[in-house]
Design a protein around this motif. Sequence first.
Motif, PDB file in Angstrom:
ATOM      1  N   ARG A  67       0.834  -1.206   0.000  1.00  0.00           N
ATOM      2  CA  ARG A  67       0.000   0.000   0.000  1.00  0.00           C
ATOM      3  C   ARG A  67       0.868   1.255   0.000  1.00  0.00           C
ATOM      4  NH1 ARG A  67      -4.383  -1.841   4.631  1.00  0.00           N
ATOM      5  NH2 ARG A  67      -5.184  -3.641   3.502  1.00  0.00           N
ATOM      6  N   GLU A  68       0.287   2.304  -0.549  1.00  0.00           N
ATOM      7  CA  GLU A  68       1.000   3.576  -0.582  1.00  0.00           C
ATOM      8  C   GLU A  68       0.794   4.315   0.738  1.00  0.00           C
ATOM      9  OE1 GLU A  68       0.012   5.950  -3.926  1.00  0.00           O
ATOM     10  OE2 GLU A  68       0.548   4.417  -5.407  1.00  0.00           O
ATOM     11  N   TYR A  69       1.869   4.912   1.233  1.00  0.00           N
ATOM     12  CA  TYR A  69       1.808   5.713   2.446  1.00  0.00           C
ATOM     13  C   TYR A  69       2.343   7.107   2.161  1.00  0.00           C
ATOM     14  CZ  TYR A  69       0.787   1.452   5.018  1.00  0.00           C
ATOM     15  OH  TYR A  69       0.184   0.306   5.478  1.00  0.00           O
ATOM     16  N   ALA A  70       1.868   8.062   2.938  1.00  0.00           N
ATOM     17  CA  ALA A  70       2.248   9.455   2.706  1.00  0.00           C
ATOM     18  C   ALA A  70       3.696   9.729   3.104  1.00  0.00           C
ATOM     19  CB  ALA A  70       1.308  10.381   3.469  1.00  0.00           C
ATOM     20  N   ASP A  71       4.240   8.884   3.971  1.00  0.00           N
ATOM     21  CA  ASP A  71       5.625   9.101   4.405  1.00  0.00           C
ATOM     22  C   ASP A  71       6.279   7.752   4.694  1.00  0.00           C
ATOM     23  OD1 ASP A  71       5.325   8.594   7.525  1.00  0.00           O
ATOM     24  OD2 ASP A  71       3.665   9.893   6.945  1.00  0.00           O
ATOM     25  N   GLU A  72       7.600   7.741   4.642  1.00  0.00           N
ATOM     26  CA  GLU A  72       8.355   6.505   4.807  1.00  0.00           C
ATOM     27  C   GLU A  72       8.237   5.935   6.211  1.00  0.00           C
ATOM     28  OE1 GLU A  72      10.749   3.256   3.890  1.00  0.00           O
ATOM     29  OE2 GLU A  72       9.569   4.648   2.669  1.00  0.00           O
ATOM     30  N   ARG A  73       8.164   6.798   7.211  1.00  0.00           N
ATOM     31  CA  ARG A  73       8.053   6.340   8.600  1.00  0.00           C
ATOM     32  C   ARG A  73       6.794   5.498   8.795  1.00  0.00           C
ATOM     33  NH1 ARG A  73       9.493   4.166  13.208  1.00  0.00           N
ATOM     34  NH2 ARG A  73       8.725   5.179  15.083  1.00  0.00           N
ATOM     35  N   SER A  74       5.670   5.966   8.249  1.00  0.00           N
ATOM     36  CA  SER A  74       4.422   5.208   8.365  1.00  0.00           C
ATOM     37  C   SER A  74       4.544   3.847   7.693  1.00  0.00           C
ATOM     38  CB  SER A  74       3.269   6.002   7.737  1.00  0.00           C
ATOM     39  OG  SER A  74       3.070   7.221   8.406  1.00  0.00           O
ATOM     40  N   ARG A  75       5.127   3.817   6.507  1.00  0.00           N
ATOM     41  CA  ARG A  75       5.288   2.552   5.792  1.00  0.00           C
ATOM     42  C   ARG A  75       6.151   1.575   6.584  1.00  0.00           C
ATOM     43  NH1 ARG A  75       8.278  -0.120   1.650  1.00  0.00           N
ATOM     44  NH2 ARG A  75      10.054   1.267   1.954  1.00  0.00           N
ATOM     45  N   GLN A  76       7.222   2.088   7.169  1.00  0.00           N
ATOM     46  CA  GLN A  76       8.121   1.226   7.924  1.00  0.00           C
ATOM     47  C   GLN A  76       7.455   0.663   9.176  1.00  0.00           C
ATOM     48  OE1 GLN A  76      11.056  -0.097   7.230  1.00  0.00           O
ATOM     49  NE2 GLN A  76      10.895   0.834   5.195  1.00  0.00           N
ATOM     50  N   ILE A  77       6.628   1.465   9.829  1.00  0.00           N
ATOM     51  CA  ILE A  77       5.919   0.974  11.019  1.00  0.00           C
ATOM     52  C   ILE A  77       5.067  -0.237  10.659  1.00  0.00           C
ATOM     53  CG2 ILE A  77       3.984   1.504  12.557  1.00  0.00           C
ATOM     54  CD1 ILE A  77       5.193   4.278  12.928  1.00  0.00           C
ATOM     55  N   MET A  78       4.306  -0.134   9.570  1.00  0.00           N
ATOM     56  CA  MET A  78       3.420  -1.235   9.181  1.00  0.00           C
ATOM     57  C   MET A  78       4.226  -2.465   8.761  1.00  0.00           C
ATOM     58  SD  MET A  78       0.803   0.494   9.911  1.00  0.00           S
ATOM     59  CE  MET A  78       0.482   2.260  10.080  1.00  0.00           C
ATOM     60  N   LEU A  79       5.255  -2.259   7.963  1.00  0.00           N
ATOM     61  CA  LEU A  79       6.039  -3.401   7.483  1.00  0.00           C
ATOM     62  C   LEU A  79       6.809  -4.065   8.616  1.00  0.00           C
ATOM     63  CD1 LEU A  79       7.415  -2.011   4.086  1.00  0.00           C
ATOM     64  CD2 LEU A  79       5.550  -3.640   4.446  1.00  0.00           C
ATOM     65  N   LYS A  80       7.360  -3.273   9.534  1.00  0.00           N
ATOM     66  CA  LYS A  80       8.095  -3.854  10.658  1.00  0.00           C
ATOM     67  C   LYS A  80       7.163  -4.630  11.585  1.00  0.00           C
ATOM     68  CE  LYS A  80      12.047  -0.697  11.036  1.00  0.00           C
ATOM     69  NZ  LYS A  80      12.728   0.307  11.895  1.00  0.00           N
ATOM     70  N   THR A  81       5.938  -4.124  11.764  1.00  0.00           N
ATOM     71  CA  THR A  81       4.987  -4.827  12.627  1.00  0.00           C
ATOM     72  C   THR A  81       4.599  -6.164  12.007  1.00  0.00           C
ATOM     73  OG1 THR A  81       4.149  -2.694  13.440  1.00  0.00           O
ATOM     74  CG2 THR A  81       2.780  -4.634  13.831  1.00  0.00           C
ATOM     75  N   ILE A  82       4.348  -6.167  10.719  1.00  0.00           N
ATOM     76  CA  ILE A  82       4.070  -7.427  10.019  1.00  0.00           C
ATOM     77  C   ILE A  82       5.253  -8.379  10.160  1.00  0.00           C
ATOM     78  CG2 ILE A  82       3.795  -8.436   7.719  1.00  0.00           C
ATOM     79  CD1 ILE A  82       2.096  -5.924   7.028  1.00  0.00           C
ATOM     80  N   GLU A  83       6.442  -7.858   9.960  1.00  0.00           N
ATOM     81  CA  GLU A  83       7.651  -8.686  10.067  1.00  0.00           C
ATOM     82  C   GLU A  83       7.799  -9.276  11.469  1.00  0.00           C
ATOM     83  OE1 GLU A  83      12.366  -8.236   8.883  1.00  0.00           O
ATOM     84  OE2 GLU A  83      11.343  -6.528   9.777  1.00  0.00           O
ATOM     85  N   PHE A  84       7.482  -8.475  12.503  1.00  0.00           N
ATOM     86  CA  PHE A  84       7.563  -8.969  13.880  1.00  0.00           C
ATOM     87  C   PHE A  84       6.691 -10.210  14.065  1.00  0.00           C
ATOM     88  CE2 PHE A  84       5.333  -9.122  17.956  1.00  0.00           C
ATOM     89  CZ  PHE A  84       6.379  -9.310  18.834  1.00  0.00           C
ATOM     90  N   PHE A  85       5.462 -10.136  13.596  1.00  0.00           N
ATOM     91  CA  PHE A  85       4.550 -11.265  13.802  1.00  0.00           C
ATOM     92  C   PHE A  85       4.890 -12.451  12.903  1.00  0.00           C
ATOM     93  CE2 PHE A  85       1.778  -7.908  15.625  1.00  0.00           C
ATOM     94  CZ  PHE A  85       1.510  -8.529  16.832  1.00  0.00           C
ATOM     95  N   GLU A  86       5.268 -12.187  11.668  1.00  0.00           N
ATOM     96  CA  GLU A  86       5.607 -13.293  10.764  1.00  0.00           C
ATOM     97  C   GLU A  86       6.869 -14.012  11.243  1.00  0.00           C
ATOM     98  OE1 GLU A  86       3.846 -14.588   8.374  1.00  0.00           O
ATOM     99  OE2 GLU A  86       2.237 -13.111   8.379  1.00  0.00           O
ATOM    100  N   ASN A  87       7.801 -13.272  11.815  1.00  0.00           N
ATOM    101  CA  ASN A  87       8.995 -13.910  12.394  1.00  0.00           C
ATOM    102  C   ASN A  87       8.644 -14.705  13.648  1.00  0.00           C
ATOM    103  OD1 ASN A  87      10.674 -12.913  10.420  1.00  0.00           O
ATOM    104  ND2 ASN A  87      11.385 -11.172  11.622  1.00  0.00           N
ATOM    105  N   LYS A  88       7.688 -14.229  14.382  1.00  0.00           N
ATOM    106  CA  LYS A  88       7.218 -14.966  15.567  1.00  0.00           C
ATOM    107  C   LYS A  88       6.628 -16.305  15.141  1.00  0.00           C
ATOM    108  CE  LYS A  88       4.066 -14.282  19.536  1.00  0.00           C
ATOM    109  NZ  LYS A  88       4.953 -13.810  20.637  1.00  0.00           N
ATOM    110  N   GLY A  89       5.817 -16.260  14.080  1.00  0.00           N
ATOM    111  CA  GLY A  89       5.266 -17.490  13.516  1.00  0.00           C
ATOM    112  C   GLY A  89       4.015 -17.968  14.217  1.00  0.00           C
TER     113      GLY A  89
END
Length: 565
Positions: free
Chosen positions: A11-33
């Motif tokens: 998805r498109e985000y207005a700023d890079e910080r917002s995009r990184q928050i969402m992607l890092k949160t997804i990564e946290f849970f997917e790494n948790k498994g």
Amino acid sequence: MILLNPKQHNREYADERSRQIMLKTIEFFENKGKRQLKKDDRERVWYEDLLEFIKENEIFATLLTPPDYGGEDCRWDTWRNCEFNEILAFYGLHYWYTWQVSILGLGPIWMSDNEQAKARAGELLKKGEVFAFGLSERDHGADIYSTEMSLTPQDDGTYLANGEKYYIGNGNVAEMVSTFGKMSDTGDYVFFVANYKNKNYELVKNVVNAQSYVADFKLNDYVVSEEDILSRGQDAWDDALNTVNVGKYNLGWASVGICTHAFYEALNHAANRRLYGMYVTDFPHVKQMFVDAYTRLVAMKLFALRTADYMRAASPQDRRYLLYNPTVKMKVTTQGEEVINLLWDVIAAKGFERDTYFEMAARDIRAMPKLEGTVHVNIALIVKFMRNYFFNPQEYPDLARQDQPKHDEFLFNQGPASGLSKIRFHDYKAAYESRDVANVRLFREQIAIFKEMLMAATPDDKQSRDTDFLLALGEIFTLVVYGQLILENANIYELEDGLVDQIFDFMVRDFAKFALQLYGKPATNQKQMDYLLQMICKPKTDEGRYQQVWQKHVYALKDVYEMNP
């Protein structure tokens, strides 16, 4: 694709910080498994790993701090917060819950004039702390008229707080618990902050059997200074209700997130399972249940997204969000239950298995309609707007999608919580006339009959005092509001006519269902019953449209997402 897919989150985000928050949160849970996610759920493990992740990445600080009290990229951006709501709930209700109760706890702080408390909240957010909202009580629930928490003035200018609060999320770790009570001498309402570390803060127990800590706590001669007071009198009362206005909206997003993950899991299971020589998804009744579940889920998200637009554009002159907010709380959450029920009927015993996400979803989806006010409370609020909605429209400028990166200052300056009967709305008919498809036309006819009933067979004084009658009436009115914003957003997101028509297939059926329920109420009179019978009809079926929705939108999601093991 309108549904969240963490494996293709582009998805498109207005700023890079917002995009990184969402992607890092997804990564946290997917790494948790999934295995660890389920193990932590079964063993009721306090989510220290999530809180540490939030702290390290200053996520709550970025998302929940107004610009004046935080760093770069800090703002309360409802659009951005919707995304985070959905992602947290997608992986589990209890991860979402610590975020939700922090939002509630911060409400009275950001709404107050106490600059010291605001600065303190900003510091704590940067350190990764969470917050709590001390409103409910064991004996009175959220009946804030009857709160027994009291503040007694002392000769040295301080106050002694005494009382018990019940069902308070994060009450075990929050250094700022926004606590609602009354002054013992005047009876005036008051909001003040309490700290769980204080020796006079008695943490009685966790009242739930879950990963979350939902506290029963007591304040025993707890010393409160003037610097701890957030608001008094009418301001405290308004801040309590206005905080709930902001917070209860999030419950719809929790339902969207939970249902989306459950949908992927159920579809993957059914589409890859063979019974009686055919795949489960080849059975006609299974296809119908999946199409219904999908269209209901898409409708939930369309409505919740559109409500965010009205929240972000709100002002003292435009308070339409006060109808749409409780509709998210009441309608989106109950639709979430419908979606899970449909999926559960497909996967049957699989939905009980300990290793599935669905087992959590089936349990947790029930909470959403019952938190931050029950369905009944929210319908009672919704019907207050019915007269102006149908009979006293007002012109407003067209409202575009409100996804711009800005701080939603008005949410913390909503003003008095009264005056609901004066709020006016734009003409709902414009949305219903924007799509010329069969089931929208049929739904328009049902609405017209309902409106005529309100004029020609108006509920009398006795019926207006009959809660059972009003709740049934409110279900029909809510459906009209629901359909309006779904259509507005279907146009903004350019949904094809076939999908919109299929969404209104279930809307027509639901209208007929609620009309029949009102027909059967003891208080309904003969004239009203005659009108209600006219509202009971079948949707227009179109096999080509149905098959296109099944193939293009529903079955196309087979094996698109599965959580990392």
